[in-house]
Motif scaffolding. Structure first.
Motif, PDB file in Angstrom:
ATOM      1  N   LEU A 138       0.860  -1.187   0.000  1.00 35.58           N
ATOM      2  CA  LEU A 138       0.000   0.000   0.000  1.00 35.58           C
ATOM      3  C   LEU A 138       0.894   1.234   0.000  1.00 35.58           C
ATOM      4  N   ARG A 139       0.674   2.121  -0.940  1.00 41.17           N
ATOM      5  CA  ARG A 139       1.523   3.323  -1.089  1.00 41.17           C
ATOM      6  C   ARG A 139       0.654   4.548  -0.805  1.00 41.17           C
ATOM      7  N   ILE A 140       1.106   5.389   0.102  1.00 45.61           N
ATOM      8  CA  ILE A 140       0.281   6.545   0.485  1.00 45.61           C
ATOM      9  C   ILE A 140       0.201   7.544  -0.666  1.00 45.61           C
ATOM     10  N   ALA A 141      -1.037   7.796  -1.107  1.00 50.99           N
ATOM     11  CA  ALA A 141      -1.240   8.686  -2.237  1.00 50.99           C
ATOM     12  C   ALA A 141      -2.107   9.874  -1.855  1.00 50.99           C
ATOM     13  N   GLN A 142      -2.656   9.843  -0.640  1.00 48.87           N
ATOM     14  CA  GLN A 142      -3.606  10.890  -0.249  1.00 48.87           C
ATOM     15  C   GLN A 142      -3.483  11.052   1.259  1.00 48.87           C
ATOM     16  N   ASP A 143      -3.595  12.281   1.732  1.00 53.20           N
ATOM     17  CA  ASP A 143      -3.459  12.513   3.174  1.00 53.20           C
ATOM     18  C   ASP A 143      -4.777  13.030   3.745  1.00 53.20           C
ATOM     19  N   VAL A 144      -5.249  12.387   4.830  1.00 50.23           N
ATOM     20  CA  VAL A 144      -6.526  12.795   5.419  1.00 50.23           C
ATOM     21  C   VAL A 144      -6.336  13.342   6.839  1.00 50.23           C
ATOM     22  N   SER A 145      -5.075  13.658   7.191  1.00 48.42           N
ATOM     23  CA  SER A 145      -4.829  14.034   8.595  1.00 48.42           C
ATOM     24  C   SER A 145      -5.503  15.350   8.971  1.00 48.42           C
TER      25      SER A 145
ATOM     26  N   LEU B  76      -8.521  16.183   8.252  1.00 53.94           N
ATOM     27  CA  LEU B  76      -9.980  16.056   8.363  1.00 53.94           C
ATOM     28  C   LEU B  76     -10.435  16.213   9.809  1.00 53.94           C
ATOM     29  N   PRO B  77     -11.660  16.704  10.008  1.00 52.27           N
ATOM     30  CA  PRO B  77     -12.198  16.783  11.366  1.00 52.27           C
ATOM     31  C   PRO B  77     -12.426  15.380  11.930  1.00 52.27           C
TER      32      PRO B  77
ATOM     33  N   ARG C  57       0.046   9.684  13.819  1.00 49.70           N
ATOM     34  CA  ARG C  57      -0.716   9.234  12.658  1.00 49.70           C
ATOM     35  C   ARG C  57      -0.009   8.058  11.986  1.00 49.70           C
TER      36      ARG C  57
ATOM     37  N   SER D   5       0.798   7.610   9.000  1.00 49.71           N
ATOM     38  CA  SER D   5       1.821   7.973   8.011  1.00 49.71           C
ATOM     39  C   SER D   5       3.149   8.366   8.657  1.00 49.71           C
TER      40      SER D   5
ATOM     41  N   TYR E  60      -3.090   0.585   5.868  1.00 53.14           N
ATOM     42  CA  TYR E  60      -3.588   1.889   5.412  1.00 53.14           C
ATOM     43  C   TYR E  60      -4.906   1.641   4.696  1.00 53.14           C
TER      44      TYR E  60
ATOM     45  N   ALA F 267      -3.112   4.378  -1.319  1.00 59.83           N
ATOM     46  CA  ALA F 267      -3.767   4.344  -0.018  1.00 59.83           C
ATOM     47  C   ALA F 267      -3.790   5.746   0.578  1.00 59.83           C
ATOM     48  N   VAL F 268      -4.582   5.900   1.657  1.00 64.04           N
ATOM     49  CA  VAL F 268      -4.585   7.187   2.355  1.00 64.04           C
ATOM     50  C   VAL F 268      -3.800   7.055   3.652  1.00 64.04           C
ATOM     51  N   GLY F 269      -3.135   8.122   4.035  1.00 70.84           N
ATOM     52  CA  GLY F 269      -2.449   8.199   5.312  1.00 70.84           C
ATOM     53  C   GLY F 269      -3.057   9.313   6.142  1.00 70.84           C
ATOM     54  N   GLY F 270      -2.759   9.272   7.455  1.00 70.89           N
ATOM     55  CA  GLY F 270      -3.204  10.371   8.313  1.00 70.89           C
ATOM     56  C   GLY F 270      -4.219   9.970   9.359  1.00 70.89           C
ATOM     57  N   LEU F 271      -4.542   8.657   9.441  1.00 71.45           N
ATOM     58  CA  LEU F 271      -5.445   8.217  10.505  1.00 71.45           C
ATOM     59  C   LEU F 271      -4.648   8.033  11.795  1.00 71.45           C
TER      60      LEU F 271
ATOM     61  N   GLU G   6      -9.865   4.536  14.796  1.00 76.18           N
ATOM     62  CA  GLU G   6     -10.422   5.565  13.934  1.00 76.18           C
ATOM     63  C   GLU G   6     -10.777   4.944  12.593  1.00 76.18           C
TER      64      GLU G   6
ATOM     65  N   LEU H  56     -12.428   5.908   8.530  1.00 76.42           N
ATOM     66  CA  LEU H  56     -12.582   7.015   7.610  1.00 76.42           C
ATOM     67  C   LEU H  56     -14.025   7.057   7.117  1.00 76.42           C
TER      68      LEU H  56
ATOM     69  N   VAL I 204     -14.603  12.636   7.268  1.00 74.54           N
ATOM     70  CA  VAL I 204     -14.352  12.720   8.703  1.00 74.54           C
ATOM     71  C   VAL I 204     -13.484  11.533   9.113  1.00 74.54           C
ATOM     72  N   ARG I 205     -12.592  11.752  10.107  1.00 72.23           N
ATOM     73  CA  ARG I 205     -11.921  10.629  10.759  1.00 72.23           C
ATOM     74  C   ARG I 205     -12.696  10.349  12.037  1.00 72.23           C
TER      75      ARG I 205
END
Lengths: 199, 637
Positions: A3-10, A12-13, B11, B13, B538, B557-561, B567, B569, B580-581
């Motif tokens: 899995l390669r990180i392509a999007q960041d959601v940190s 988000l609320p 997080r 990531s 992820y 994939a998404v990072g930042g959780l 948590e 998504l 929202v997380r």
């Protein structure tokens, strides 16, 4: 599979209102289930009405005044309910607390009125099928009143504690949302219980 | 909010792969020990329990079927008397429908829907845990009652006046009615969690037209549950009231009506068939694609067919009531609808056949069960169109023709796909692949046994043999076909023993499967087998309907959780854009305590109406305990 990180959601609320919160969807599921139950109860009433030559069966129609009072109180409660929804969205804790106390009082008042409604149905549940369905419809709605009032009381207590965190404002709006369902579902039942026997 | 700022909010990531796996395991694992076992909210653990419990009930109800078949293998056999026979066929039908079929298919959904949409847990995991306990207690309650000779003896649809206070004194009918309440509350809770997961927790990029067909089938099924099951709960509750506190819903002497019961029951009962069947079609779509080695032909028609079947299923109930003397116009409408629903099912079947035709099918056990399903279900569907016609239905009503039809539809439409599904997903659940050799034996014994058991029943029905008779006279000429049916039933039972042996043997010594043993394309195969407690390290980003076929080695994939609290998504319904997380609840004992409180209320209320009043107090206390925040990281924000 890598899995390669392509999007960041940190950014988000961590909580949201209405469709952005899962409890709201739980409330919607509840509406679907309970709305169906009300529809079935109404259908059963209409069915029994059509298979019987006279209606109501061997009983005078209910005294409509407790029901009419209930309807007026419930309709009036839309205003504080709407207000609490707004101040919860604004995350104004003090106002939310005041609104919850008001809605708790309104809820307890409706429970008292409901007791009078039962007392003035003018028929017992074990008298005939007309009495049975009347008691079940009123009881079904009473169950919703009790659960929402219980929910509101607990939430009121909670919002006066240290647990009154921002995310709980979303719970307050869901609780207000549920109250709308309790009010709206009452209107057809009110006419069915009190006015159809007078047709 | 002080707690949040006091600790660093790390997080995913920020961490390296090995460190991340450790951190996620720490927050997502189920606590060790018996107490941990009681408190788990991991959808995979709950789904496994659901599956094991449902299969235990399948075997129990299957044993009852074998007992009935031995009793009927020849005329005037004395193995089972009429009273016990009544209990046995009621227990068989009720267990199969309410304790095996619905929880069984929902179990597969609880396990797979979160994995297929790429999230870490189901929505409302504590509600799902609560639902399992309630289902278990309801099922155990029914079977303990049966063991104490107070098992229901009124048939699985419990028609009044037979089930009413006049003709069923004692508590037998009440055990049936309250088992309904237990299982339907459980089912509706699962439905709510399934819909919310599929709508709000899909991986980013999984737009509506990229949702796996199996997930669609569970969504449609869940809506059917929400709108159909209140009807049977309303029916069973009013039946208990008629029996306990003297209401008159079904008492014609006081303005009630017996046909009202049939309307309420079948308003649930017909969609119930599709609640069982639609997940079966979802399983078939998944298996057909994986083994035809190509994407589904007609994704859109298949999804639209699922939704159309869901709507139409609410317009068929009266075809169970053709012999009650309904107005002709009404009957004609329901006939038309009953024939119409064959169209979307036909569309699905043609799409599967086209996919197999255009693909390069690999004939492994799961696909064998799918092919068996198609043959058996088409026969069941055709006899369904036959009984949709009023004159024919009037002839065969309450005969073995109907028994044959309903078993072709339910075993063909649900059990064969379910078994295929178990063979298909067993490696994901356990890490081991079931024996192919035993699988082939399993399939052929089941296929031959099933047809030998149930095909003769069509003819028996035409010969006039009524259902639910505990024996018959030798001069009726029914014994040869009945003997054949019994032989088939035994073969079918042996096939299930082979299945059981295969499961147990595989758990001990089966071949290790790896992450994706069938080289399938949906997200559940992107993680290890069995998946870790957090499902995915992820959350994947989906760009294709079969994401693992679109990019073979690496998924975006998404990072930042958070790695400090559970948590998930939340994404929007149509486009699956991240919104929202949201915190996901951790393990808790409260669902179990609530289920115990509700169980006390339900059982008490069979004996006294005050059970509802006093029993509500512990229920309210347990729910408040459940709701009240606990100072966990999940409750902080």
């Amino acid at each position: 599979m890598r899995l390669r990180i392509a999007q960041d959601v940190s950014a988000l609320p961590t909580w949201g209102f209405s469709t952005r919160s899962t409890p709201w969807w739980g409330t919607i599921a509840f509406f679907a289930i309970e709305g169906t139950a009300f529809a079935l109860a109404i259908g059963t009433y209409v069915y029994l009405y059509t298979v019987n030559a006279e209606w109501p069966l061997d009983a005078p129609p209910p005294n409509h005044w407790p029901g009419t009072l209930m309807t007026l109180v419930l309709l009036a409660s839309i205003w504080p309910n709407h207000w609490i929804n707004r101040v919860a969205h604004a995350q104004a804790l003090r106002k939310v607390q005041i609104g919850l106390v008001i809605m708790s009082a309104v809820g307890l008042l409706t429970l008292a009125i409901r007791a009078f409604e039962f007392a003035h149905l003018n028929v017992g549940w074990d008298q005939n099928a007309y009495g049975s369905i009347l008691w079940v419809i009123l009881g079904l709605h009473a169950t919703h009143l009790i659960t929402d009032v219980g929910d509101t009381l607990v939430l009121t207590a909670l919002m006066f504690t240290r647990h009154a965190r921002p995310r709980r404002f979303s719970d307050v709006t869901d609780n207000a949302f549920y109250w709308y369902f309790v009010v709206l579902s009452w209107l057809p039942l009110y006419f069915l219980i009190n006015w159809v026997p007078r047709l | 909010m002080t707690a949040v700022t006091a600790q660093p909010d790390r997080r995913d990531s920020d961490l390296a792969e090995a460190e991340l796996a450790g951190a996620l395991t720490m927050i997502w694992r189920t606590p060790a020990g018996f107490y941990g076992w009681l408190t788990t909210v991991d959808h995979k653990a709950i789904a496994r329990r659901y599956l094991v419990t449902a299969f235990i009930f399948l075997f129990l109800a299957g044993l009852l079927a074998v007992a009935m078949r031995i009793q009927l293998s020849g005329p005037e056999r004395k193995l089972i008397g009429p009273d016990l026979y009544n209990q046995i066929f009621t227990m068989h039908g009720s267990t199969m429908m309410f304790l095996f079929a619905v929880p069984g298919v929902q179990a597969i959904g609880i396990y797979l829907v979160p994995l297929m949409v790429g999230t870490r847990n189901i929505t409302f995991p504590r509600l799902i845990a609560f639902s399992y306990w309630l289902y278990l207690f309801g099922g155990v309650f029914l079977w303990i009652s049966f063991a104490l000779d107070i098992g229901p003896d009124i048939g699985w649809f419990a028609y009044v006046p037979l089930s009413g206070p006049q003709f069923s004194p004692g508590k037998r009918a009440d055990t049936w009615a309250q088992m309904i309440t237990f299982t339907e509350v459980a089912s509706m809770a699962v439905a709510a969690g399934t819909i919310a997961t599929a709508f709000k927790q899909r991986a980013p990029g999984m737009t509506l037209d990229r949702i796996p067909v199996f997930v669609w089938s569970m969504v449609v099924t869940s809506f059917l549950v929400l709108f159909a099951m209140p009807a049977v709960m309303f029916a069973s509750s009013t039946l208990i009231m008629d029996r306990l506190i003297g209401t008159h819903f079904y008492n014609p002497a006081e303005g009630g009506d017996a046909i009202l019961w049939q309307h309420l029951f079948w308003f649930f009962g017909h969609p119930e068939v599709y609640i069982i069947f639609l997940p079966g079609t979802g399983i078939v779509s998944a298996i057909v694609v994986a083994f035809a080695r190509r994407p589904l032909i007609g994704y859109l028609p298949v999804v639209v067919s699922l939704i159309a079947t869901g709507f139409l299923s609410f317009g068929l109930w009266v075809h169970h009531m053709f012999v009650t003397g309904l107005p002709q116009l009404g009957a004609a409408l329901f006939t038309a609808n009953s024939m119409l629903i064959a169209v979307p099912s036909g569309v699905q079947i043609f799409c599967w056949l086209a996919t197999l035709w255009e693909g390069k099918p690999v004939f492994r056990t799961p696909l064998l069960f799918v092919l068996g399903f198609i043959v058996i279900f088409v026969i069941g569907g055709l006899t369904g169109v036959m009984v949709a016609s009023v004159p024919l239905d009037t002839q065969v009503h309450d005969t073995y023709f109907v028994v044959a039809h309903l078993h072709y539809v339910l075993i063909g439409g649900a059990v064969f796909p379910l078994l295929g599904g178990i063979y298909y997903w067993f490696p994901k659940l356990t890490g081991r692949r079931m024996s192919e050799r035993m699988g082939i034996w399993n399939f052929w014994l089941a296929f031959v046994g099933f047809n030998l058991a149930f095909f003769p029943m069509h003819i028996l029905g035409f010969m006039g043999m009524p259902r639910r008779v505990y024996t018959y006279q030798p001069e009726m000429g029914w014994e040869n076909l009945n003997l054949a049916a019994t032989a088939g039933a035994l073969l079918l039972f042996i096939s299930f023993l082979v299945f059981l042996i295969n499961v147990l043997w595989t758990l001990r010594a089966g071949e290790m499967a790896g992450d994706n043993p069938w080289d399938a394309g949906t997200l559940e195969w992107a993680t290890s087998s069995p998946p870790p407690p957090y499902n995915f390290s992820y959350i994947p980003v989906v760009m294709h309907r079969e994401p693992l076929w679109a990019s073979r080695n690496e998924l975006p994939a998404v990072g930042g959780l958070s790695v400090r609290r559970r948590e998930v998504l939340i994404t929007d319904v149509a486009e699956a854009q991240p919104q929202v997380r949201e915190a996901s609840p951790g393990p808790s004992i409260w669902p179990l305590l609530s289920a115990i409180a509700v169980t006390i209320l339900f059982i008490w209320s069979i004996f006294s109406p005050w059970g509802v009043v006093w029993g509500a107090i512990p229920v309210a206390a347990a729910l408040i305990g459940w709701f009240w925040p606990k100072d966990t990281p999940e409750d902080e924000e």
